[in-house]
Motif scaffolding. Structure first.
Motif, PDB file in Angstrom:
ATOM      1  N   SER A 164      -6.910  -5.529   0.656  1.00 61.27           N
ATOM      2  CA  SER A 164      -6.085  -6.053   1.369  1.00 61.27           C
ATOM      3  C   SER A 164      -5.367  -7.162   0.926  1.00 61.27           C
ATOM      4  CB  SER A 164      -6.498  -6.183   3.065  1.00 61.27           C
ATOM      5  OG  SER A 164      -7.327  -7.315   3.022  1.00 61.27           O
ATOM      6  N   LEU A 165      -6.249  -8.060   0.177  1.00 67.40           N
ATOM      7  CA  LEU A 165      -5.636  -9.365  -0.614  1.00 67.40           C
ATOM      8  C   LEU A 165      -4.884  -8.906  -1.525  1.00 67.40           C
ATOM      9  CD1 LEU A 165      -6.942 -12.123   0.042  1.00 67.40           C
ATOM     10  CD2 LEU A 165      -7.824 -12.105  -2.071  1.00 67.40           C
ATOM     11  N   ASP A 166      -5.295  -7.945  -2.190  1.00 61.39           N
ATOM     12  CA  ASP A 166      -4.225  -7.343  -3.165  1.00 61.39           C
ATOM     13  C   ASP A 166      -2.908  -7.023  -2.596  1.00 61.39           C
ATOM     14  OD1 ASP A 166      -5.960  -7.814  -5.473  1.00 61.39           O
ATOM     15  OD2 ASP A 166      -6.540  -5.811  -5.662  1.00 61.39           O
ATOM     16  N   GLN A 167      -3.183  -6.176  -1.594  1.00 63.34           N
ATOM     17  CA  GLN A 167      -1.959  -5.836  -0.848  1.00 63.34           C
ATOM     18  C   GLN A 167      -1.127  -6.942  -0.581  1.00 63.34           C
ATOM     19  OE1 GLN A 167      -2.371  -3.467   2.813  1.00 63.34           O
ATOM     20  NE2 GLN A 167      -3.036  -1.933   1.576  1.00 63.34           N
ATOM     21  N   ALA A 168      -1.524  -8.123   0.134  1.00 69.81           N
ATOM     22  CA  ALA A 168      -0.707  -9.227   0.703  1.00 69.81           C
ATOM     23  C   ALA A 168      -0.180  -9.718  -0.639  1.00 69.81           C
ATOM     24  CB  ALA A 168      -1.662 -10.156   1.149  1.00 69.81           C
ATOM     25  N   LYS A 169      -0.836  -9.909  -1.809  1.00 70.44           N
ATOM     26  CA  LYS A 169      -0.218 -10.501  -2.967  1.00 70.44           C
ATOM     27  C   LYS A 169       0.796  -9.614  -3.121  1.00 70.44           C
ATOM     28  CE  LYS A 169      -2.761 -13.366  -6.366  1.00 70.44           C
ATOM     29  NZ  LYS A 169      -3.958 -13.097  -7.228  1.00 70.44           N
ATOM     30  N   ARG A 170       0.746  -8.328  -3.507  1.00 73.80           N
ATOM     31  CA  ARG A 170       1.638  -7.515  -3.883  1.00 73.80           C
ATOM     32  C   ARG A 170       2.943  -7.466  -3.194  1.00 73.80           C
ATOM     33  NH1 ARG A 170       3.740  -4.974  -7.808  1.00 73.80           N
ATOM     34  NH2 ARG A 170       4.987  -3.160  -7.297  1.00 73.80           N
ATOM     35  N   ARG A 171       2.816  -7.484  -1.931  1.00 75.60           N
ATOM     36  CA  ARG A 171       3.688  -7.585  -0.769  1.00 75.60           C
ATOM     37  C   ARG A 171       4.746  -9.119  -1.200  1.00 75.60           C
ATOM     38  NH1 ARG A 171       2.147  -8.372   5.096  1.00 75.60           N
ATOM     39  NH2 ARG A 171       1.373  -9.946   3.991  1.00 75.60           N
ATOM     40  N   GLN A 172       4.083 -10.036  -1.293  1.00 75.85           N
ATOM     41  CA  GLN A 172       4.623 -11.371  -1.558  1.00 75.85           C
ATOM     42  C   GLN A 172       5.206 -11.148  -2.643  1.00 75.85           C
ATOM     43  OE1 GLN A 172       1.741 -14.631  -1.311  1.00 75.85           O
ATOM     44  NE2 GLN A 172       3.178 -15.616  -0.146  1.00 75.85           N
ATOM     45  N   THR A 173       4.608 -10.562  -3.670  1.00 72.67           N
ATOM     46  CA  THR A 173       5.368 -10.511  -5.024  1.00 72.67           C
ATOM     47  C   THR A 173       6.807  -9.733  -5.006  1.00 72.67           C
ATOM     48  OG1 THR A 173       3.404 -10.153  -6.148  1.00 72.67           O
ATOM     49  CG2 THR A 173       5.197  -9.788  -7.470  1.00 72.67           C
ATOM     50  N   LEU A 174       6.859  -8.653  -3.760  1.00 74.71           N
ATOM     51  CA  LEU A 174       7.957  -7.845  -3.435  1.00 74.71           C
ATOM     52  C   LEU A 174       9.037  -8.689  -2.844  1.00 74.71           C
ATOM     53  CD1 LEU A 174       6.452  -4.324  -2.858  1.00 74.71           C
ATOM     54  CD2 LEU A 174       7.295  -5.270  -5.065  1.00 74.71           C
ATOM     55  N   ILE A 175       8.603  -9.316  -2.058  1.00 78.34           N
ATOM     56  CA  ILE A 175       9.403 -10.339  -1.306  1.00 78.34           C
ATOM     57  C   ILE A 175      10.188 -11.342  -2.135  1.00 78.34           C
ATOM     58  CG2 ILE A 175       9.490 -12.087   0.659  1.00 78.34           C
ATOM     59  CD1 ILE A 175       7.272 -10.748   1.819  1.00 78.34           C
ATOM     60  N   THR A 176       9.467 -11.888  -3.040  1.00 76.14           N
ATOM     61  CA  THR A 176       9.944 -12.830  -3.951  1.00 76.14           C
ATOM     62  C   THR A 176      11.072 -12.099  -4.933  1.00 76.14           C
ATOM     63  OG1 THR A 176       7.830 -13.895  -4.364  1.00 76.14           O
ATOM     64  CG2 THR A 176       9.550 -14.354  -5.913  1.00 76.14           C
ATOM     65  N   GLY A 177      10.782 -10.688  -5.105  1.00 72.76           N
ATOM     66  CA  GLY A 177      11.744  -9.946  -5.911  1.00 72.76           C
ATOM     67  C   GLY A 177      13.044  -9.835  -5.079  1.00 72.76           C
ATOM     68  N   TRP A 178      13.027  -9.247  -4.024  1.00 73.72           N
ATOM     69  CA  TRP A 178      14.074  -9.166  -3.067  1.00 73.72           C
ATOM     70  C   TRP A 178      14.917 -10.221  -3.025  1.00 73.72           C
ATOM     71  CZ3 TRP A 178      15.973  -4.675  -3.038  1.00 73.72           C
ATOM     72  CH2 TRP A 178      15.093  -3.306  -2.851  1.00 73.72           C
ATOM     73  N   LEU A 179      14.059 -11.451  -2.752  1.00 75.54           N
ATOM     74  CA  LEU A 179      14.667 -12.841  -2.514  1.00 75.54           C
ATOM     75  C   LEU A 179      15.630 -13.228  -3.755  1.00 75.54           C
ATOM     76  CD1 LEU A 179      14.557 -15.072  -0.226  1.00 75.54           C
ATOM     77  CD2 LEU A 179      13.127 -16.316  -1.811  1.00 75.54           C
TER      78      LEU A 179
END
Lengths: 379, 421
Positions: free
Chosen positions: B12-27
């Motif tokens: 779940s930690l990895d998931q959170a990191k992954r999601r944050q990376t994606l958010i940064t990408g979309w941003l």
């Protein structure tokens, strides 16, 4: 009669423990706040003395503080008028504190809620009051909720701390309100200064005591406030949602293991919190001011932090703290008029009250004789 | 909602990191579209950035940037950075790319605003440094206290107390007297916070909020009750810039860095000392141990309470110095609530700077840049309402805190009181 020497069942002990109010509880809940107010007032007097206010003026100031807050019907009306937004926004913050969310953003939520209520208040003509007024109040709540939900969503999605994001959202909301007040459609036509159009009578909160004296300002908002207190009490302590709010505040790990959806709860709590702050803003523009102008909140969103802390995040406590702060505000205005002591003194007294209420050990150290010697759980 | 599955914490930690990376990408992708669409469309001409100021020893030619090509290059770079975020293993570097991306957006904005006009870049960098001072010092206060696990929300109030004392004591005793008095009063505020949270175990956030309210109330009260009557009490001398020999004659850099007043030099020195203290001395190591694991530190014979008192009080003294900047370093006069939230932005700078003094300084420079940008853009007559320009630093703070914080880690015991058995 058989006397059993068997120890009472754990459940019975627990019930007893909850029902019996110990001396410690009484001291903590009643004595500490009262003594805190006394110390704060005394220190306020010392500050007046240090800034060259004469002894007789200090006497007048304290007298005015009393008569201006509870000395007459009109004073009580002013106290209640000032207490309503503080209590409403304070309730919102208390809800957040209970869930472990430190929402500093009540000011911004309150300002934007007030702007939304004003917009609805002048935009819809020819609506009957029983539709228009609730609509304007609801607009304030919804906008406040959405603004706060941004911080909740950011926390849930990225872990951004709500203290930072809500402070920043406050600044943004203030600028946004400034912009809206200077531009159509919000700005009053024909005016160059920042001021909104006036709320139509059908969206104004009716005054309650004009039959007694037309100058009395207390309005329906105080009734709404009392209903909100009851509602938040019910929500927090009688519903499953409230239980989820509280448990995710006291032990987020355990709540997560118990299957509560922490992200959803964070967003939901922030939205509820913001809705109450937005309602406070709507209450101000629909009940007292009739329109919005820069600084219409009067810093109520910041004072509400103090109210929530003083009320120990309990709905009834928040109501009492709101009434106390409302009384200080109404009395402070009288004090400024009668004794020439600036009303800013009131914020010093409020800050001192919070410090002392939050530091019972300090109050105990100052008044050792007022408390029982042995303190369970502390020291 | 990703934390629903808690049976497997690391995933779940990895998931959170992954999601944050994606958010940064979309941003980043959204920024690319924004830059190309809003700045790029119909842009023509060249942006003329003046580097030399009248009176400089060396005349440096202007920096001339062709506006439209630059903006589209930035948009392309942003799109590339954004797309990179969706690749595997991008999580480690996404904070850096978000930082670079935001910087590029700002330069593109400047070029767009300056197209067809000329703008003094050196003047803006100079005011960037000046405006970064209180934020950097605020951030340093936060670092000093949070490294020993005391959350300091009261920075704003401490800065305000320094500003007020600087004005009043400076009027009575002169500039240096005012500065020393401001440092002492700031230290007293720090001492008050430590006494409340360490000895009397007041909740740290409540204590900080109360200090802010108290200082705001006290300074506003005294200024309206006393200073309006005795105006000579609110008329302090201002520290002028000191030109450092030779260095101040360098082009651009000399003007920006070596002709500033003592607050700029003082802030730089304090950040250097704090970095050395925290990371290269025995006492700094102990301080950090207290912030990470007070029980263990206590077992090893470190006096947890004393270290917390010392650090928070020193932090208060730094805040007093930083607060004096508002009066002794710029206008010489105290106005109600003149710190205007700089203390809170300092707190954000601390988080953005990952609880490191130098990091806080770099973050403060970003905020100082945004701050001076907003001031200078009024001159360029950009077709954006001034209120929205004023919002920019706050929006940037939210974006940065949201983008960075998941990767920065606070001291482990941060915000928790330590109760010795």
């Amino acid at each position: 009669m058989s006397t059993s020497d068997k120890p009472a069942s754990p459940i019975a002990t627990e019930v007893l423990r909850r029902v019996v109010v110990t001396r410690f509880d009484v001291e903590q809940i009643v004595l500490v706040p009262i003594l805190a107010v006394i110390i704060a007032l005394v220190l306020g007097g010392i500050i007046m003395l240090a800034t060259g206010v004469s002894l007789s003026s200090i006497g007048v100031a304290f007298g005015a503080l009393f008569t201006g807050s509870v000395g007459s019907i009109s004073a009580i009306s002013e106290t209640l008028t000032a207490a309503a937004p503080l209590t409403l926004a304070g309730l919102g913050l208390a809800l957040g504190f209970r869930a472990g969310l430190f929402n500093i953003g009540a000011e911004g939520q309150l300002i934007l809620g007030g702007m939304a209520a004003v917009a609805v208040g002048f935009a819809f003509t020819n609506l009957p009051m029983f539709i228009h007024l609730p609509l304007a109040l609801a607009a304030g709540m919804i906008v406040g909720a959405l603004w706060a939900a941004i911080a909740g969503w950011l926390k849930a999605a990225t872990g951004a701390h709500e203290v930072i994001t809500t402070i920043m959202l406050n600044f943004i909301a203030m600028r946004l309100a400034d912009y809206m007040l200077r531009n159509p459609p919000i700005q009053k036509p024909g005016r160059s200064d920042p001021i909104s159009q006036s709320v139509l009578p059908s969206a104004q909160l009716p005054k309650l005591l004009t039959w007694l004296d037309p100058t009395l300002r207390v309005h329906l908002g105080i009734i709404i406030t009392v209903i909100a207190v009851a509602f938040v009490y019910w929500l927090l302590f009688k519903t499953t949602t409230g239980f989820e709010f509280r448990s995710s505040g006291s032990n987020p790990e355990a709540s997560r293991y118990a299957g509560m959806r922490s992200s959803l709860i964070i967003v939901l709590v922030m939205a509820c919190s913001g809705a109450l702050a937005g309602l406070a803003g709507a209450n101000q523009v629909l009940g007292v001011l009739g329109r919005a102008s820069p600084g219409f909140s009067g810093g109520a969103g910041f004072d509400a932090i103090a109210v929530a802390l003083l009320g120990r995040s309990h709905p009834v406590g928040v109501l009492l703290a709101g009434l106390l702060f409302g009384a200080l505000e109404a009395g402070g205005r009288q004090m400024q008029v009668s004794a020439g002591v600036r009303i800013d003194l009131i914020s010093i007294i409020q800050a001192l009250i919070i410090i002392f209420v939050a530091a019972p050990m300090l109050v105990r150290a100052i008044f050792p004789f007022a408390f029982a010697k042995r303190v369970p759980g502390e020291g | 909602m990703t934390l629903r599955d808690t049976s497997n914490a690391p995933s779940s930690l990895d998931q959170a990191k992954r999601r944050q990376t994606l958010i940064t990408g979309w941003l980043l992708l959204a920024l690319a579209v924004f830059v190309a669409g809003i700045f790029g469309i119909g842009l023509s001409g060249e942006a003329d950035f003046r580097l030399a100021l009248p009176g400089d020893m060396f005349a440096v030619p202007d920096l001339v940037v062709p506006a439209a090509p630059y903006v589209f290059v930035v948009a392309a770079l942003l799109a590339f950075f954004g797309a990179r975020q969706f690749a595997r293993g991008a999580a480690r570097t996404s904070a850096i790319f978000l930082g670079i991306g935001l910087f590029l957006v700002v330069t593109a904005f400047l070029v767009w605003a300056t197209a067809g006009k000329s703008f003094s870049l050196t003047g803006m960098l100079e005011s960037t440094i000046v405006r970064a001072v209180p934020i950097a010092l605020g951030g340093l206060v936060g670092v000093l206290s949070e490294r020993v696990a005391v959350v300091n929300i009261g920075i704003e109030g401490m800065l305000l107390s320094g500003a007020f004392t600087g004005a009043v004591a400076g009027s009575l005793l002169g500039g240096w007297g005012g500065l020393v008095a401001a440092i002492i009063v700031g230290g007293l505020m720090g001492l008050m916070l430590s006494a409340l949270v360490i000895t009397y175990r007041v909740d740290q956030i409540i204590a900080g909020v109360a200090i802010n309210l108290f200082v705001l109330g006290l300074t506003s009260y005294v200024s309206s009750q006393v200073l309006t009557q005795y105006r000579w009490l609110n008329n302090a001398p201002v520290f002028r810039g000191i030109e450092i020999p030779f260095l101040s004659d360098l082009p651009v850099v000399g003007r920006v860095l070596f002709q500033q007043n003592i607050f700029v030099y003082g802030a730089a020195i304090m950040i250097a000392i704090a970095t050395y203290y925290l990371f290269h001395t025995r006492m700094g190591l102990r301080a950090r141990a207290v912030g990470e694991h007070p029980e263990a530190a206590d077992t090893l014979g470190i006096n947890v309470y004393r270290l917390r008192y010392i650090n928070v009080t020193i932090g208060g003294m730094v805040a007093g110095f930083g607060g004096a900047w508002f009066t002794l370093g710029s206008v010489g006069r105290f106005d109600d609530n003149m710190t205007g939230g700089r203390g809170f932005i300092g707190l954000a700078a601390m988080i953005f700077g990952r609880w490191h003094p130098v990091g806080a300084l770099l973050a403060a420079l970003v905020f100082g840049f945004a701050d001076s940008l907003q001031q200078k853009l009024a001159i360029l007559q950009v077709p954006i309402p001034s209120e929205f320009l004023a919002m920019a630093p706050y929006i940037a703070t939210i974006v940065l805190v949201a983008g960075i914080v998941g990767r920065a880690r606070a001291p482990a015991a941060d915000g928790k009181p330590y109760i010795k058995d």
